[in-house]
Design a protein around this motif. Structure first.
Motif, PDB file in Angstrom:
ATOM      1  N   MET A   9       6.035  -0.257   2.287  1.00  0.00           N
ATOM      2  CA  MET A   9       5.341   0.859   2.906  1.00  0.00           C
ATOM      3  C   MET A   9       4.409   0.312   3.988  1.00  0.00           C
ATOM      4  SD  MET A   9       4.397   2.718  -0.713  1.00  0.00           S
ATOM      5  CE  MET A   9       3.711   4.188   0.060  1.00  0.00           C
ATOM      6  N   LEU A  51      10.370  -2.788   8.340  1.00  0.00           N
ATOM      7  CA  LEU A  51       9.105  -2.276   8.894  1.00  0.00           C
ATOM      8  C   LEU A  51       8.856  -2.862  10.278  1.00  0.00           C
ATOM      9  CD1 LEU A  51       6.618  -2.320   5.853  1.00  0.00           C
ATOM     10  CD2 LEU A  51       8.011  -0.423   6.730  1.00  0.00           C
ATOM     11  N   GLN A  75       1.430   7.548  10.529  1.00  0.00           N
ATOM     12  CA  GLN A  75       2.607   7.866   9.740  1.00  0.00           C
ATOM     13  C   GLN A  75       2.875   6.723   8.787  1.00  0.00           C
ATOM     14  OE1 GLN A  75       5.198   8.695  13.132  1.00  0.00           O
ATOM     15  NE2 GLN A  75       5.506  10.738  12.301  1.00  0.00           N
ATOM     16  N   LEU A  76       3.435   7.074   7.636  1.00  0.00           N
ATOM     17  CA  LEU A  76       3.889   6.066   6.685  1.00  0.00           C
ATOM     18  C   LEU A  76       5.339   5.724   7.006  1.00  0.00           C
ATOM     19  CD1 LEU A  76       2.798   7.198   3.117  1.00  0.00           C
ATOM     20  CD2 LEU A  76       2.199   5.070   4.262  1.00  0.00           C
ATOM     21  N   ALA A  77       5.630   4.445   7.083  1.00  0.00           N
ATOM     22  CA  ALA A  77       7.018   4.002   7.219  1.00  0.00           C
ATOM     23  C   ALA A  77       7.430   3.406   5.883  1.00  0.00           C
ATOM     24  CB  ALA A  77       7.135   2.959   8.331  1.00  0.00           C
ATOM     25  N   VAL A  78       8.517   3.908   5.309  1.00  0.00           N
ATOM     26  CA  VAL A  78       8.949   3.428   3.999  1.00  0.00           C
ATOM     27  C   VAL A  78      10.421   3.034   4.051  1.00  0.00           C
ATOM     28  CG1 VAL A  78       7.290   4.849   2.739  1.00  0.00           C
ATOM     29  CG2 VAL A  78       9.570   5.737   3.178  1.00  0.00           C
TER      30      VAL A  78
END
Lengths: 329, 329
Positions: free
Chosen positions: B144, B78, B43-46
């Protein structure tokens, strides 16, 4: 003050939560970061744009337009890549002291959010993160889109012999700014609408996939942006001045010479500037026509570097665009 | 003026191009958007964070610290997700009129960029996009990162009975701000360093994967941030005041009572606040020790909502944190 900021946080959060399930968002605003499911087999296109009061838009611009415009100029960069927009993050800095009272702040925020959301919904772009801070009015918008591997437009793909074409019409941004400075405030005026409510050409970008050899969006004026494309592609360009598609009412409002100047070196148009083979022109125009948009050939790429007019007009007098600047020294 | 802006664009572009090949970037700064290869199966964490002069940092803060800090506070989000940082975008708004001349602007920008890049390199975070505009000094940073599906920390996973623990030491942010306001300017001072050069706990976040049941970063003060966790997880909390790990020199500088207040309700510490099962504590502490970092138990989650002190001290007097505000009304 914080109550208002909490309010807009909630406003933005609640409206985006409804759409998260359908757009790859597994954890929305409200945690430290948002979790996204990246598109399989695609590249992510990302870009950030900041809109600053008195630099990019007038302090008295309607809040709806401020919200719309901040997102529109960021989305325009995705359009110029041929990317499909998916997500955005918004960092709003707001000086509450500019408002008479809490009610005025609230009204401004609600109108701003409506402008932002109306456009984001039109382009299926989910707001997945945000930050609201105190300071001089400014909006930073990060946009994230997707494009199949290898299909994105760059600025460097133009070939000698390619046609140079633009979507829609030119000069409306500069024409609208001129009208604004003369006191016009009716957003329904076609030129003012072009300036304050620009339409990012995302659908056109998608439609031109496989046809455009290079692309960018016209934010600083045709000649300035064409220069970026020429330099990246190592080509020259010949422009046909009488072919430039002028925005509605531009010539009647400003006169021929100023209209030409607005189209060549005005900014804030946010149309796409593309290059493509002459063989692909008809297909490209058909696809854009189905979107209600024109694609007008304004010149071609040549071997001799630099830019010239096909009728030998002198282009050197058309300077670049400086955006709005209310209090520049 | 534009020359300077071009200069920093080039500065930031050249330094990131060297690292793009190794970090999933197929097209770097300089086109309309940047193309990234998203991580497969993750998953992308933004997240986005804005740092505004006179709100989040003092106007006279060293440029190196301004650059470092703007990125650090964004990366901290993050870390709080247990995500690995990959990319960032930076929107710098700069008022050149604050500088005496071009040389002063250049020096500030070079120092600022050095602070930003030193930290981004430490955390293998590639700058993939940016925007430089004119206006009141402000930096918006979008970060990101990536995290395996289902492994991200949220704020809502804490269970009754879980321990509450913090990385590193608390109160340094508020202590450093107090020193700054007293005229201290030596960045080597441990408290000033904590305030102006916070270290995002990304490695700790990764090390705590599979162990922490919930996490967030402490930006607004332990009690304020714990409240977010309590509310999201629907648990109460008991805090042991004498267990709070105080930053070096905090108590000797401020005295016991103010040090405790800084640790409980000061902000800008950017340590991680985590919950975890008592069974996992030794493992978690070992992993963090290998990073040179402590993990200190400061309380536990209980069924009764709200927060209390284990020694029955009254916590109600500890208000939230307002960051730096040089000219707040």
């Amino acid at each position: 003050m914080l109550a208002e900021f909490d309010l807009i946080r909630r406003y933005f959060m609640s409206s985006q939560e409804a759409s998260t399930a359908s757009n790859g968002v597994t954890l929305g605003c409200g945690d430290d970061a948002t979790l996204l499911i990246p598109p399989a087999g695609q590249q992510l296109a990302v870009s950030v744009d900041t809109s600053v009061v008195d630099v990019h838009f007038p302090r008295e611009a309607p809040a709806f337009a401020v919200g719309h415009r901040a997102l529109a100029v960021a989305l325009s960069d995705l359009a110029a890549m041929g990317a499909a927009s998916r997500w955005c993050l918004m960092a709003l800095t707001l000086d509450q002291r500019q408002f008479a009272d809490d009610e005025a702040t609230h009204a401004w925020l609600a109108d701003y959010a409506r402008g932002f959301h109306t456009l984001s919904q039109q382009h299926a772009t989910t707001l997945v993160g945000g930050d609201v801070t105190s300071g001089a009015l400014s909006i930073g918008v990060t946009v994230m889109g997707e494009v199949p591997v290898g299909e994105a437009f760059t600025r460097s793909g133009a070939q000698v012999g390619d046609l140079i074409a633009v979507t829609g019409a030119l000069g409306g941004g500069a024409g609208g700014l001129a009208l604004w400075q003369q006191g016009e405030r009716d957003l329904a005026h076609p030129l003012l609408s072009r300036y304050l409510l620009p339409q990012p050409r995302l659908a056109a970008g998608l439609a031109l996939r496989g046809l455009a050899t290079a692309a960018l969006d016209i934010s600083d004026g045709l000649l300035s942006d064409l220069a970026h494309l020429r330099e990246a592609s190592l080509v020259g360009a010949v422009i046909a001045l009488d072919a430039l598609p002028l925005a509605d009412e531009l010539e009647s409002t400003l006169g021929r010479e100023a209209a030409l100047r607005a189209a060549l070196s005005g900014g804030d148009d946010y149309e796409l500037l593309v290059t493509l083979s002459a063989n692909d022109l008809a297909t490209a125009q058909q696809r854009l026509a189905s979107l209600g948009l024109t694609l007008t050939v304004v010149g071609h790429c040549c071997e001799a570097l630099g830019v010239s007019a096909s009728d030998q007009s002198d282009l050197s007098g058309y300077a670049g665009w400086q955006h709005f600047s209310g209090d520049a020294p």
